[in-house]
Scaffold this motif. Structure first.
Motif, mmCIF file in Angstrom:
data_model
loop_
_atom_site.group_PDB
_atom_site.id
_atom_site.type_symbol
_atom_site.label_atom_id
_atom_site.label_comp_id
_atom_site.label_asym_id
_atom_site.label_seq_id
_atom_site.Cartn_x
_atom_site.Cartn_y
_atom_site.Cartn_z
ATOM 1 N N LYS A 45 0.831 -1.152 -0.054
ATOM 2 C CA LYS A 45 -0.334 0.176 -0.271
ATOM 3 C C LYS A 45 0.425 0.586 -0.202
ATOM 4 N N TYR A 58 0.926 4.358 -1.237
ATOM 5 C CA TYR A 58 0.459 5.448 -0.746
ATOM 6 C C TYR A 58 -0.143 5.307 0.821
ATOM 7 N N LEU A 59 -0.162 4.799 1.090
ATOM 8 C CA LEU A 59 -1.480 4.668 2.289
ATOM 9 C C LEU A 59 -0.732 4.793 3.557
ATOM 10 N N LEU A 100 -0.596 12.044 3.592
ATOM 11 C CA LEU A 100 -1.923 11.386 3.104
ATOM 12 C C LEU A 100 -2.833 12.135 1.642
ATOM 13 N N LEU A 101 -3.122 13.375 2.144
ATOM 14 C CA LEU A 101 -3.546 14.048 0.692
ATOM 15 C C LEU A 101 -2.610 14.365 0.003
ATOM 16 N N MET A 154 -1.786 10.996 -2.395
ATOM 17 C CA MET A 154 -3.154 11.237 -2.762
ATOM 18 C C MET A 154 -3.210 11.975 -4.109
ATOM 19 N N ASP A 155 -2.706 13.246 -3.932
ATOM 20 C CA ASP A 155 -1.948 14.445 -5.745
ATOM 21 C C ASP A 155 -1.067 12.965 -5.949
ATOM 22 N N LYS A 183 -0.848 10.699 -6.044
ATOM 23 C CA LYS A 183 -1.380 8.996 -6.721
ATOM 24 C C LYS A 183 -2.335 9.679 -8.356
ATOM 25 N N SER A 184 -2.934 11.054 -8.017
ATOM 26 C CA SER A 184 -3.711 11.410 -9.563
ATOM 27 C C SER A 184 -2.740 11.548 -11.125
ATOM 28 N N LYS A 188 -10.030 11.549 -2.844
ATOM 29 C CA LYS A 188 -9.390 10.993 -2.604
ATOM 30 C C LYS A 188 -9.097 10.634 -1.648
ATOM 31 N N LEU A 189 -9.780 10.931 -0.792
ATOM 32 C CA LEU A 189 -9.432 9.906 1.016
ATOM 33 C C LEU A 189 -10.760 9.302 0.963
ATOM 34 N N GLU A 229 -10.745 5.626 1.071
ATOM 35 C CA GLU A 229 -9.761 4.796 0.842
ATOM 36 C C GLU A 229 -8.861 4.568 2.871
#
Length: 298
Positions: A151, A153-154, A185-186, A189-190, A192-193, A239-240, A242
């Motif tokens: 995991k 990104y998490l 985390l944000l 996720m940025d 990841k996007s 984005k949150l 997960e």
């Protein structure tokens, strides 16, 4: 390859950390610069750390506290390296080849954009007054490399990571969130996007600052406030999805269950239990969920 070591400083003595970094830079011939930015620490910490002004490339003292996200973004103004290594000020280097492991990984993989090295805490349990934060770190944060890779990104955190300058110039920490919690985390996720891979290696830094159960629960409440603010933003909410706490919240359908958690006495009972320190983290999850329900209701 110049490596910019970026350390946000807040109410902590960073002389030991800087000394260890400088020692390895000299011993292993690392091409690196050290930059410190103090986020309006108390006067005694400023005085203690001022001796480092002639020991590092830059040491900037801010007059007003700007928060965890903005101060990290500010390093781009001062860092000259191709890669930026961010370290928390309360970290401790435990491997004499800490920097070398990062630079060797980059040299082997020229496409590397982001690397997270991990974190650790002392293996011996502290006293009950400090136990809760330590237990959370042992069971939830100090994940072995295999689990982090499953995991990526998490599992990312901001205490010990490298990012390529050209990536950081495009993707910053969201400046709207200055308080503690979920800004890492944000940011992940940025990444990841934008389909930017986060590499993970076994190169942890020791968390060197024990927090009391009281202080940790104050930070937990602050982090839930930040998460609530993020969830109210329609552009950020997806984005949150997960996040474990968000998944739990989204599964709630029973009004009676929600009302139970909205009761102050329930949260008080959970907090009182957690303050004792030595308890199952299941109760911490319930406490966070209760705070989130309450905050989202207001």
């Amino acid at each position: 390859m110049l490596l910019s070591i970026c350390i946000p400083v807040y109410n902590f003595d960073v002389r030991g950390l800087v000394s260890d970094l400088k020692k390895e830079i000299g011993t292993n011939g690392i091409d690196a610069e050290i930059i410190l930015i103090d986020d309006a620490s108390l006067g005694n910490y400023k005085k203690t750390n001022q001796v480092l002004q002639n020991e590092v490339k830059n040491f900037i003292f801010l007059e007003e506290n700007i928060g965890r996200s903005r101060i990290r973004n500010l390093f781009q103004k001062y860092a000259e390296g191709e890669y930026l290594l961010f370290l928390d000020c309360d970290g401790k280097i435990t491997d004499k080849n800490f920097l070398k492991k990062y630079t060797e990984f980059i040299q082997k993989d020229q496409e590397t954009k982001v690397i997270y090295g991990g974190r650790s805490v002392l293996r011996h349990a502290p006293g009950p007054e400090y136990y809760l934060r330590w237990k959370f770190a042992i069971e939830r944060e100090n994940l072995p490399l295999g689990l982090r890779l499953s995991k990526p990104y998490l599992s990312f955190q901001t205490n010990n990571f490298i990012i390529k300058r050209e990536v950081f110039e495009k993707i910053h920490f969201n400046p709207d969130f200055q308080k503690y919690g979920y800004e890492d985390l944000l940011f992940a996720m940025d990444l990841k996007s934008e389909k930017i891979k986060i590499n993970h290696i076994d190169n942890p830094i020791l968390n060197n600052d024990l927090e009391t159960n009281t202080i940790y629960l104050e930070k937990v409440a602050e982090s839930v406030e930040s998460l609530t603010k993020m969830l109210r933003d329609k552009s950020l909410k997806p984005k949150l999805s997960e996040v474990k706490l968000v998944r739990l919240y989204n599964k709630l359908f029973f009004k009676s269950f929600i009302e139970l958690f909205l009761a102050d006495k329930t949260l008080y009972a959970l907090k009182s239990k957690l303050l004792k320190g030595n308890d199952n983290l299941y109760y911490l999850d319930l406490y966070k969920l209760g705070l989130l329900i309450k905050d989202m209701k207001e």
